[in-house]
Design a protein around this motif. Structure first.
Motif, PDB file in Angstrom:
ATOM      1  N   ASP A 513       0.796  -1.105   0.012  1.00  0.00           N
ATOM      2  CA  ASP A 513      -0.048  -0.115   0.090  1.00  0.00           C
ATOM      3  C   ASP A 513       0.731   1.297  -0.083  1.00  0.00           C
ATOM      4  OD1 ASP A 513       1.052   0.427   2.581  1.00  0.00           O
ATOM      5  OD2 ASP A 513      -0.896  -0.843   3.548  1.00  0.00           O
ATOM      6  N   THR A 514       0.186   2.282  -0.038  1.00  0.00           N
ATOM      7  CA  THR A 514       1.017   3.620  -0.148  1.00  0.00           C
ATOM      8  C   THR A 514       1.667   3.951   1.142  1.00  0.00           C
ATOM      9  OG1 THR A 514      -0.962   4.657   0.751  1.00  0.00           O
ATOM     10  CG2 THR A 514      -0.586   4.806  -1.751  1.00  0.00           C
ATOM     11  N   ASP A 515       1.357   3.382   2.134  1.00  0.00           N
ATOM     12  CA  ASP A 515       2.123   3.385   3.320  1.00  0.00           C
ATOM     13  C   ASP A 515       3.413   2.816   3.740  1.00  0.00           C
ATOM     14  OD1 ASP A 515       1.738   5.040   5.498  1.00  0.00           O
ATOM     15  OD2 ASP A 515       1.019   3.387   7.070  1.00  0.00           O
ATOM     16  N   GLY A 545      11.000   7.502  -2.147  1.00  0.00           N
ATOM     17  CA  GLY A 545      10.163   8.219  -1.807  1.00  0.00           C
ATOM     18  C   GLY A 545      10.274   9.622  -1.529  1.00  0.00           C
TER      19      GLY A 545
END
Ligand code: GAL
Length: 747
Positions: A513-515, A545
């Motif tokens: 996921d984005t986390d 990131g």
């Protein structure tokens, strides 16, 4: 008469033209350049074949990476192709007529090189899914040999050279290349080995340097002349020279120690001329030059001007001061809970409640007294200036041990580094064993971590440790995955002051996921927030990131912005001069980390070597890192510090720029291929300016007030020499050595 003159002149012209042409043709026979390169992004093994039609491919330059030519951030594959006629006349002039050399320059990172479809050489292999560190192959020059009777060579006809390039990180492609084909000669079997720090300064202020020349040709002896010259950096004038006769039997070497006078700001050139072909090879070595004046005998307080601590957590701060010992320390305005040892300068205890405390520090000896304002901020934020210290990785790699850490801690004190604010002693990877009953245990090299921490603290220093959020560290040791709180508790119980938390195998357990990038770092942050000790939290995930944009949200005190550094100009300059984007995120408590210092004796393993950076490159390294407000973690064995390295690390005015309480990161105000100018705003309203010469020659570089965004008359202070240069208006010009810097404070 006129006619005769004209005839004579005509004859002379004809002779001249013939001579010029024959010189040109001899030249042409010597070396065949490979021009007109074409390029395509992607990977297809068809592209190696000569028959492939590359008409639709784009033209590309091979002296600069593909990123600068419209292929920015092409991480993955790209192919280069060029067509070249290989003239058989190359063989006529050659002495050895056995093979050709195809020189293609540097490639970032890996290459496979094909001649008419046949693989003739590769560097670091080509790696796909499991792309791993290709040993920094991107800094190597490639030159591949092919036997003259190899059917792959089309003599006097068109040949296709195809290069498959893989780039895993950062800029990519062929660079600094002037591809050409020539014959392999005796000189190609000769190597000159020199060593920058084998310079020995002798009593009469002269120098000695050792050189070794090796004959790698098994089939014959090689003879020639070795010319040793000392040249001035500024005008490249020969200041001193000597010539030696050299004879080397097959596979034998020639060694010499050369004594020469100490000539400031100069370099040494070794040129070997092989006697049959008269071909030469050359090696240049910069002579180490010490710039920082010796610290005065009168007392001076150095190091950070502000220090952060959390309420009720152990406080330890040693006042850094130079001056003849014994020194007597005093601190006016210390908050309740803290005490000062007047003879060592160590402040310890704990502060029960939040608050800002303004302290007046003073240090005295028989020659004088020095005072300085110092601020303690007791609150949530720690690490208010970039950490100054040492880390085991760049020297010892996985061979770090208790003894090695202790030896460096001892040297941190005995060398006097501690008197300039250097504090952290950080153990990197290689100390861990397994989790037993929920507790991380140490391997046999660290029999008692608590007593090591006590030892380090007793000297006023701090101890750092390393782990990974994954099941394994990058070195394959036990990580913290699923043991985050237990590990944080253990660190606190041992007395650890710094944690480097390295992504490594977390990739194998990361969710999709984005986390995914933040999650492991948030988890350890929560764990660290529950222990009753301040532990500087250092994120290591190579900049993924754009970590500089969010590192502070997981309470990261520092975050690595790049992959690993190595001790080459290529690595240093690629990392250092690409930090502009991170600058806005630098602030007290949160620092961009372009990786540790590569000065002194480094090696990443049990055996060490002197850094491959030249002295000027090392001045650039420390200056740039100070301008960037980077953590300064010395990566060498402190117990083997040489004078030059110690001098480099003990310039308090340079350290002050790094430790400036405002915490700004420098930004680049001028960028061109030859030089760059970086500016950092400082707390007192002055600016620090770094004028960096990226070219291979000494350069006079002028900066104007528009570029520096200043007005009026300004004083320029040479920070390395700790000397005012004078007052300037509108323009400032500096002479800067190749890959060197002028670091100035301007006020
Ligand atoms: C790398 C890290 C290095 C060092 C090493 C230890 O990922 O970037 O600085 O910590 O792991 O294995």
């Amino acid at each position: 008469m006129r006619k005769t003159n004209q005839t004579i002149m005509k004859k002379i012209y004809t002779i001249l033209i013939i001579l010029t042409l024959s010189v040109l043709s001899i030249k042409a026979q010597d070396v065949q350049p490979i021009n007109n390169w074409k390029f395509h992004v992607g990977d297809d093994m068809q592209w190696k074949t000569p028959a492939f039609n590359d008409n639709a491919w784009q033209q590309i330059r091979v002296d600069i990476p593909w990123d600068d030519q419209g292929y920015k951030k092409n991480e993955g594959y790209g192919w280069y192709r060029a067509k070249v006629v290989i003239p058989s006349s190359l063989k006529n002039k050659a002495y050895l007529k056995d093979s050709i050399k195809i020189y293609i320059g540097k490639v970032d990172e890996c290459d496979q090189t094909y001649l008419n479809g046949k693989l003739i050489g590769q560097n670091a292999g080509i790696v796909t899914a499991n792309f791993e560190d290709p040993n920094y192959a991107w800094t190597y020059e490639r030159c591949y040999c092919v036997a003259v009777n190899d059917p792959a060579i089309n003599w006097d006809k068109e040949n296709v050279i195809a290069i498959r390039v893989y780039n895993g990180y950062g800029i990519g492609g062929m660079y600094q290349a002037k591809p050409e084909i020539s014959m392999r000669e005796l000189i190609d079997y000769v190597k000159i080995y020199t060593d920058e720090t084998s310079f020995k300064q002798k009593e009469n202020n002269s120098y000695a340097n050792s050189v070794e020349i090796v004959n790698k040709y098994a089939a014959s002896k090689i003879t020639g002349k070795l010319l040793v010259q000392v040249k001035s950096n500024e005008k490249q004038k020969v200041l001193w020279e000597k010539q030696l006769d050299v004879t080397m039997l097959p596979l034998e070497h020639y060694k010499a120690t050369i004594d020469f006078p100490n000539v400031e700001n100069s370099y040494i050139v070794y040129t070997f001329t092989e006697s049959i072909t008269k071909k030469t090879i050359k090696t240049l070595l910069e002579i180490p030059y010490i710039l920082t004046p010796k610290a005065a005998k009168t007392p001076r307080i150095n190091g950070a001007k502000v220090f952060g601590v959390r309420p009720n957590h152990p406080f330890l701060y040693i006042i850094a001061a130079t001056g003849e010992r014994p020194l007597t320390y005093a601190a006016e305005g210390l908050p309740k809970g803290l005490t000062l040892d007047k003879t060592t300068g160590m402040i310890s205890g704990s502060i029960p409640a939040k608050g800002t405390f303004k302290i007046k520090l003073s240090v005295e000896n028989s020659l004088g007294k020095n005072t300085r304002d110092f601020k303690i901020e007791c609150g949530d934020l720690i690490c208010l200036t970039p950490p100054l210290g040492w880390n085991s990785w760049n020297c010892w790699g996985l061979s770090v041990s208790t003894d090695k850490v202790k030896a460096s801690a001892d040297a941190m004190v005995s060398s006097g580094l501690i008197n300039h604010g250097w504090t952290y002693m950080n153990i990197d990877d290689g100390w861990e064993l397994v989790h037993k009953d929920d507790s991380i245990t140490c391997n046999e090299k660290f029999p008692n971590m608590k007593s090591l921490a006590d030892y380090v603290h007793s000297k006023g220093l701090k101890l750092g440790i390393y782990s990974s959020p994954g099941p394994k560290t990058c070195g394959g040791y036990e990580g913290s995955f699923n043991y985050e709180q237990a590990d944080a508790n253990n660190y606190a119980a041992w007395g650890i002051d710094y944690l480097k938390y390295d992504w490594c195998s977390y990739e194998t357990v990361a969710c999709n996921d984005t986390d995914r990038l933040f999650k492991p770092y948030r988890k350890m942050q929560t764990a660290l927030s529950k222990v009753n000790r301040d532990i500087v939290y250092s994120l290591c995930q190579y900049g993924m990131g754009d970590v500089w944009k969010w590192g502070a949200t997981v309470n990261g005190n520092t975050w690595r912005t790049t992959g690993d550094i190595t001790d080459t100009w290529g690595s240093l300059s690629e990392i250092g001069f690409n930090q502009d984007k991170c600058a806005p995120y630098s602030q007290p408590g949160h620092w961009n980390d372009p990786d540790m210092l590569v000065v002194g004796k480094v090696g990443w393993g049990p055996s060490l070597h002197n850094t491959h950076l030249t002295p000027s490159e090392q001045y650039t390294h420390i200056s740039l890192w100070a301008l960037l407000s980077a953590p300064l973690l010395i990566g060498c064995d402190l117990s083997q510090l040489d004078d030059f390295t110690l001098n480099l690390l003990t310039n308090d005015e340079v350290i002050d720029i790094d430790q400036d309480p405002l915490g700004k990161g420098a930004t680049r105000v001028v960028k061109n291929t030859d030089y760059q100018v970086w500016v950092k705003q400082l707390e007192d309203g002055s600016i620090a300016v770094g004028i960096f010469n990226l070219s291979n020659d000494v350069k006079k570089i002028t900066v104007n007030w528009n570029e520096l965004n200043i007005k009026g008359t300004k004083t320029f202070r040479d920070v390395w020499r700790q000397k005012d240069l004078g007052k300037y208006k509108d323009l400032f010009t500096a002479t800067v050595s190749s890959h060197g810097v002028m670091l100035a404070r301007v006020y």
